[in-house]
Design a protein around this motif. Sequence first.
Motif, PDB file in Angstrom:
ATOM      1  N   MET A 164      72.511  87.347  99.170  1.00 29.03           N
ATOM      2  CA  MET A 164      73.579  86.969  98.244  1.00 29.03           C
ATOM      3  C   MET A 164      73.031  85.962  97.252  1.00 29.03           C
ATOM      4  O   MET A 164      72.044  85.265  97.523  1.00 29.03           O
ATOM      5  N   ARG A 165      73.685  85.869  96.096  1.00 30.06           N
ATOM      6  CA  ARG A 165      73.329  84.851  95.114  1.00 30.06           C
ATOM      7  C   ARG A 165      74.109  83.575  95.418  1.00 30.06           C
ATOM      8  O   ARG A 165      75.274  83.611  95.818  1.00 30.06           O
ATOM      9  N   ALA A 166      73.456  82.451  95.197  1.00 29.17           N
ATOM     10  CA  ALA A 166      74.088  81.166  95.462  1.00 29.17           C
ATOM     11  C   ALA A 166      73.438  80.093  94.597  1.00 29.17           C
ATOM     12  O   ALA A 166      72.292  80.253  94.137  1.00 29.17           O
ATOM     13  N   LEU A 167      74.176  79.017  94.374  1.00 26.93           N
ATOM     14  CA  LEU A 167      73.649  77.876  93.630  1.00 26.93           C
ATOM     15  C   LEU A 167      72.998  76.929  94.631  1.00 26.93           C
ATOM     16  O   LEU A 167      73.674  76.393  95.520  1.00 26.93           O
ATOM     17  N   ILE A 168      71.699  76.713  94.487  1.00 25.50           N
ATOM     18  CA  ILE A 168      70.899  76.104  95.537  1.00 25.50           C
ATOM     19  C   ILE A 168      70.073  74.937  94.993  1.00 25.50           C
ATOM     20  O   ILE A 168      69.644  74.941  93.835  1.00 25.50           O
ATOM     21  N   VAL A 169      69.843  73.957  95.859  1.00 27.40           N
ATOM     22  CA  VAL A 169      68.795  72.963  95.644  1.00 27.40           C
ATOM     23  C   VAL A 169      67.875  72.993  96.862  1.00 27.40           C
ATOM     24  O   VAL A 169      68.332  73.128  97.995  1.00 27.40           O
ATOM     25  N   HIS A 170      66.570  72.885  96.614  1.00 28.10           N
ATOM     26  CA  HIS A 170      65.590  72.894  97.698  1.00 28.10           C
ATOM     27  C   HIS A 170      65.198  71.479  98.112  1.00 28.10           C
ATOM     28  O   HIS A 170      64.525  71.290  99.127  1.00 28.10           O
ATOM     29  N   SER A 171      65.619  70.515  97.307  1.00 31.25           N
ATOM     30  CA  SER A 171      65.419  69.101  97.614  1.00 31.25           C
ATOM     31  C   SER A 171      66.363  68.335  96.704  1.00 31.25           C
ATOM     32  O   SER A 171      66.966  68.906  95.787  1.00 31.25           O
ATOM     33  N   VAL A 172      66.521  67.060  96.960  1.00 36.09           N
ATOM     34  CA  VAL A 172      67.333  66.222  96.078  1.00 36.09           C
ATOM     35  C   VAL A 172      66.577  64.914  95.808  1.00 36.09           C
ATOM     36  O   VAL A 172      65.840  64.438  96.672  1.00 36.09           O
ATOM     37  N   PRO A 173      66.748  64.370  94.614  1.00 38.31           N
ATOM     38  CA  PRO A 173      67.549  64.870  93.493  1.00 38.31           C
ATOM     39  C   PRO A 173      66.822  65.969  92.719  1.00 38.31           C
ATOM     40  O   PRO A 173      65.619  65.900  92.522  1.00 38.31           O
ATOM     41  N   THR A 174      67.586  66.971  92.303  1.00 38.71           N
ATOM     42  CA  THR A 174      67.032  68.044  91.484  1.00 38.71           C
ATOM     43  C   THR A 174      68.172  68.816  90.842  1.00 38.71           C
ATOM     44  O   THR A 174      69.313  68.760  91.307  1.00 38.71           O
ATOM     45  N   ALA A 175      67.855  69.537  89.778  1.00 40.14           N
ATOM     46  CA  ALA A 175      68.861  70.381  89.132  1.00 40.14           C
ATOM     47  C   ALA A 175      69.026  71.666  89.930  1.00 40.14           C
ATOM     48  O   ALA A 175      68.038  72.258  90.376  1.00 40.14           O
ATOM     49  N   PRO A 176      70.248  72.112  90.157  1.00 40.54           N
ATOM     50  CA  PRO A 176      70.464  73.328  90.942  1.00 40.54           C
ATOM     51  C   PRO A 176      70.082  74.581  90.175  1.00 40.54           C
ATOM     52  O   PRO A 176      70.123  74.627  88.946  1.00 40.54           O
ATOM     53  N   THR A 177      69.704  75.625  90.930  1.00 43.00           N
ATOM     54  CA  THR A 177      69.370  76.914  90.347  1.00 43.00           C
ATOM     55  C   THR A 177      70.043  78.012  91.165  1.00 43.00           C
ATOM     56  O   THR A 177      70.385  77.817  92.337  1.00 43.00           O
ATOM     57  N   VAL A 178      70.213  79.177  90.545  1.00 44.62           N
ATOM     58  CA  VAL A 178      70.783  80.330  91.245  1.00 44.62           C
ATOM     59  C   VAL A 178      69.641  81.115  91.870  1.00 44.62           C
ATOM     60  O   VAL A 178      68.648  81.438  91.213  1.00 44.62           O
ATOM     61  N   ALA A 179      69.780  81.404  93.164  1.00 43.60           N
ATOM     62  CA  ALA A 179      68.727  82.115  93.882  1.00 43.60           C
ATOM     63  C   ALA A 179      69.346  82.991  94.953  1.00 43.60           C
ATOM     64  O   ALA A 179      70.533  82.868  95.279  1.00 43.60           O
ATOM     65  N   GLU A 180      68.542  83.867  95.513  1.00 40.63           N
ATOM     66  CA  GLU A 180      68.979  84.720  96.615  1.00 40.63           C
ATOM     67  C   GLU A 180      68.810  83.981  97.942  1.00 40.63           C
ATOM     68  O   GLU A 180      67.817  83.266  98.148  1.00 40.63           O
ATOM     69  N   THR A 181      69.772  84.128  98.808  1.00 38.35           N
ATOM     70  CA  THR A 181      69.730  83.525 100.138  1.00 38.35           C
ATOM     71  C   THR A 181      70.499  84.429 101.090  1.00 38.35           C
ATOM     72  O   THR A 181      71.374  85.196 100.649  1.00 38.35           O
ATOM     73  N   PRO A 182      70.200  84.411 102.384  1.00 41.84           N
ATOM     74  CA  PRO A 182      70.901  85.325 103.310  1.00 41.84           C
ATOM     75  C   PRO A 182      72.402  85.048 103.362  1.00 41.84           C
ATOM     76  O   PRO A 182      72.843  83.908 103.225  1.00 41.84           O
ATOM     77  N   HIS A 189      71.479  66.919 105.366  1.00 43.50           N
ATOM     78  CA  HIS A 189      71.202  67.925 104.351  1.00 43.50           C
ATOM     79  C   HIS A 189      70.357  69.027 104.979  1.00 43.50           C
ATOM     80  O   HIS A 189      69.297  68.746 105.548  1.00 43.50           O
ATOM     81  N   ARG A 190      70.815  70.279 104.884  1.00 38.26           N
ATOM     82  CA  ARG A 190      70.048  71.408 105.380  1.00 38.26           C
ATOM     83  C   ARG A 190      69.588  72.251 104.201  1.00 38.26           C
ATOM     84  O   ARG A 190      70.418  72.830 103.484  1.00 38.26           O
ATOM     85  N   PHE A 191      68.281  72.293 103.978  1.00 38.97           N
ATOM     86  CA  PHE A 191      67.714  72.999 102.837  1.00 38.97           C
ATOM     87  C   PHE A 191      67.195  74.370 103.261  1.00 38.97           C
ATOM     88  O   PHE A 191      66.756  74.549 104.403  1.00 38.97           O
ATOM     89  N   PRO A 192      67.212  75.364 102.343  1.00 44.60           N
ATOM     90  CA  PRO A 192      67.790  75.284 101.001  1.00 44.60           C
ATOM     91  C   PRO A 192      69.298  75.071 101.079  1.00 44.60           C
ATOM     92  O   PRO A 192      69.983  75.761 101.839  1.00 44.60           O
ATOM     93  N   LEU A 193      69.790  74.147 100.281  1.00 44.40           N
ATOM     94  CA  LEU A 193      71.174  73.690 100.375  1.00 44.40           C
ATOM     95  C   LEU A 193      72.026  74.389  99.325  1.00 44.40           C
ATOM     96  O   LEU A 193      71.771  74.275  98.124  1.00 44.40           O
ATOM     97  N   VAL A 194      73.017  75.132  99.784  1.00 43.45           N
ATOM     98  CA  VAL A 194      73.970  75.775  98.875  1.00 43.45           C
ATOM     99  C   VAL A 194      75.064  74.765  98.540  1.00 43.45           C
ATOM    100  O   VAL A 194      75.689  74.191  99.428  1.00 43.45           O
ATOM    101  N   LEU A 195      75.275  74.531  97.257  1.00 43.48           N
ATOM    102  CA  LEU A 195      76.268  73.566  96.788  1.00 43.48           C
ATOM    103  C   LEU A 195      77.665  74.183  96.774  1.00 43.48           C
ATOM    104  O   LEU A 195      77.827  75.396  96.813  1.00 43.48           O
ATOM    105  N   GLY A 196      78.674  73.323  96.661  1.00 41.83           N
ATOM    106  CA  GLY A 196      80.047  73.784  96.471  1.00 41.83           C
ATOM    107  C   GLY A 196      80.972  73.393  97.598  1.00 41.83           C
ATOM    108  O   GLY A 196      80.615  73.521  98.782  1.00 41.83           O
ATOM    109  N   LYS A 197      82.161  72.910  97.239  1.00 44.13           N
ATOM    110  CA  LYS A 197      83.189  72.546  98.221  1.00 44.13           C
ATOM    111  C   LYS A 197      84.420  73.442  98.107  1.00 44.13           C
ATOM    112  O   LYS A 197      84.956  73.905  99.100  1.00 44.13           O
TER     113      LYS A 197
END
Length: 312
Positions: A1-19, A55-63
Amino acid sequence: MRALIVHSVPTAPTVAETPVPRPEAGELLVKVEASSVNGFDAATAAGYLQGMMEHRFPLVLGKDFAGTVEAVGEDVTGFAAGDAVFGVVAKPFLGTGSLAEYVTVPAGYGVARIPAGVSVSDAGALGLAGAAAVDSLDAVDPKAGETVLIAGATGGVGAIAVQYAAARGARVIATARQGGHADFIRSLGGEDVHVVDYTADLSAQVRAITPGGVDAALHLAGDGGSLADLVAAGGRIASTLGFGPEAVEGRELTAVSVMADANTATLERLAADVAAGRLRVPVTATYTLDDAPQAFADFGAGALGKLAVTCG
């Protein structure tokens, strides 16, 4: 699935594939149709919550989320596949957020059904900001005829709080820049809302309206100490930014630090008010999931109201 992810923080989020996540016992798997950007999400990506939550990376953002139940985990009652639901992701760690095509959420907290008369896009921008607005106003409990100052009125929480405060019969003073921002606030609370420009002398403007100070204040932006100085003796201030009782020790003020409680009853109340036309979800722009990084950038630049994201 596509999701808005950060692989570490602080960083700008990107859209990537994740299970696609799998629902554990007591959880729902929701196919997300709509979400939104909150200050909590921006704070997570900026690294401000390090040390406060796992924080569990890759971290999918959103509440916030709204969509359809795809599957249920073991021991789930009250929900079934096909139910239209919305709410707030409520987990003790960060990582499985809702700015994605699917999200898993606890079935017992932070989720409610979407009633008739509420669009999925509105539901996806309602939960966290709405709960914060309700809890903040309940903490100061403005009565009809009292004056409440709302600092940060043009944000998602403030835009909802303005509406609820006006509906209580309170006299509302709301902070906003002049021009389109002030017009936005008046479109929510009516012409009786007093708009003061936070870029100018805030104290002088508030004192011109109510020389003795306001009865209550909501600290959703800016400096809590300066805001407390504008509250009359015996008044109340509620803050979503950590300004609490210790900050007014020795003064005739009551200060409450608020953390939004997106319980089912609050979510149902918010949705019922939207369905009945008593509350407008203040969505000012809508982005696709692929454009969610731009939504984060626009949020950081001070966009008005709620920025919605379509995920389906």
